[in-house]
Design an enzyme around this catalytic site. Sequence first.
Site, short mmCIF file in Angstrom:
data_model
loop_
_atom_site.label_atom_id
_atom_site.label_comp_id
_atom_site.label_asym_id
_atom_site.label_seq_id
_atom_site.Cartn_x
_atom_site.Cartn_y
_atom_site.Cartn_z
N GLY A 161 0.86 -1.19 0.00
CA GLY A 161 0.00 0.00 0.00
C GLY A 161 0.89 1.23 0.00
N ARG A 162 0.32 2.33 0.51
CA ARG A 162 1.07 3.60 0.48
C ARG A 162 2.41 3.49 1.19
NH1 ARG A 162 -4.61 5.87 1.39
NH2 ARG A 162 -4.46 4.47 3.14
N ILE A 163 2.41 2.88 2.39
CA ILE A 163 3.66 2.84 3.17
C ILE A 163 4.64 1.85 2.52
CG2 ILE A 163 4.69 2.34 5.42
CD1 ILE A 163 2.01 3.30 6.67
N THR A 168 7.14 -2.60 11.18
CA THR A 168 6.60 -1.32 11.64
C THR A 168 5.08 -1.31 11.47
OG1 THR A 168 6.93 -0.38 9.43
CG2 THR A 168 8.65 0.08 11.05
N SER A 169 4.47 -2.49 11.26
CA SER A 169 3.02 -2.49 10.99
C SER A 169 2.24 -2.72 12.28
CB SER A 169 2.68 -3.52 9.92
OG SER A 169 3.10 -4.81 10.31
N ARG A 170 2.06 -3.98 12.67
CA ARG A 170 1.38 -4.29 13.91
C ARG A 170 2.00 -5.55 14.52
NH1 ARG A 170 -0.18 0.20 14.00
NH2 ARG A 170 -2.32 0.97 13.99
N GLU A 212 1.48 -4.10 23.35
CA GLU A 212 2.00 -2.75 23.67
C GLU A 212 1.13 -2.06 24.72
OE1 GLU A 212 2.11 -0.56 20.04
OE2 GLU A 212 3.33 -2.07 19.03
N HIS A 234 7.03 1.84 19.13
CA HIS A 234 5.92 2.22 18.23
C HIS A 234 5.98 3.72 17.90
CE1 HIS A 234 1.60 1.11 16.83
NE2 HIS A 234 2.12 2.06 16.08
N GLY A 240 6.55 4.98 14.50
CA GLY A 240 6.57 5.20 13.06
C GLY A 240 6.18 6.61 12.64
#
Length: 320
Positions: free
Chosen positions: A156-158, A236-238, A267, A285, A287
């Site tokens: 996607g965008r990231i 860096t997602s989940r 988290e 976390h 980002g």
Amino acid sequence: MKPRLIVSRQIAPDVATRIHAEYDCPYDGRSMTAEEAVQALHDHRADALMITSHVRYPAEIIAAIPDRVKILATCSVGTEHIDIAAAQARGLPVTNTPDVLTECTADLALMLILNACRRGAEYDAIMRAGWRKGYGLGEMLGLRVWGKTLGILGMGRIGRAVAARARGFGMRIIYCNNKRLPPALEQHAEYFADFRAMLPHCDILTLHAPGGPATSAIINAETLSLLPPGAVFVNTSRGGLVDEDALFEALACGHLFAAGLDVFRAEPDFDTRFADLPNVFLCPHMGSATVETRNAMGDRALDNIAAVLAGKPPLDPLWT
Ligand code: DGY
């Protein structure tokens, strides 16, 4: 009279200034649980709720939101903390903040890739301990990123912003996505429809897919074993995408060279065994954590709220 707003978590100072100018909001920088946020909505007779991804809003919480609340705006791109179907069922608009955090999150992914490959945590620890011992030319060696193959899960965008940066570092890009991108977006990256088929080709694997049931523990003992020995893993997602026990084992036994981790399953708690591994570069976390991006996220959430309270469609609806 200003519209009434509840903000459930500490936000960037410029965003707080805008909130105080435009809203009647008892904001004091406190982090609220979902239950506390609902209580505050009742107490303040609020028209809107601005939240972040730190707390879950399941169906029973969505049901408890007072009827006068016109919008639930999360100051995050991720949305898996909200039961969107429950919000839709009661006609409550929900919005997020896409686009504005793409570049900073991609920067942080590169920061993790470089630090994991080039032993950033270890070098920093050596310096903080006083150094004083020169290293031979064969000691403390990292991995060169130039010429390596970067596998991206989620284009996607990231994911695409990470690919653009990685090309600048001389990496070859391969990716897995639920659908193949058109050539203009693919930019010669090689597509794999099958995640498992991509893994053996990844020198470095970076995750940019959303959390939720479809991706839960997609990184597990079996998928990690498909990575080549000496691969590097970045997330860096989940945290929910990862079976953390399996990841710990893969790092501890040396199957993986290193990891860069910004997100964790529970988290802000995390499995502190990762902190004992010198080949893991850790972030809490962060980002989107730049002044510019956190301001832009807050502004985007407030723009969504302003639109809905003015009777217009939200800019970033999560259901239509
Ligand atoms: C997001 O926007 O989803 C970031 O991960 C912060 O929660």
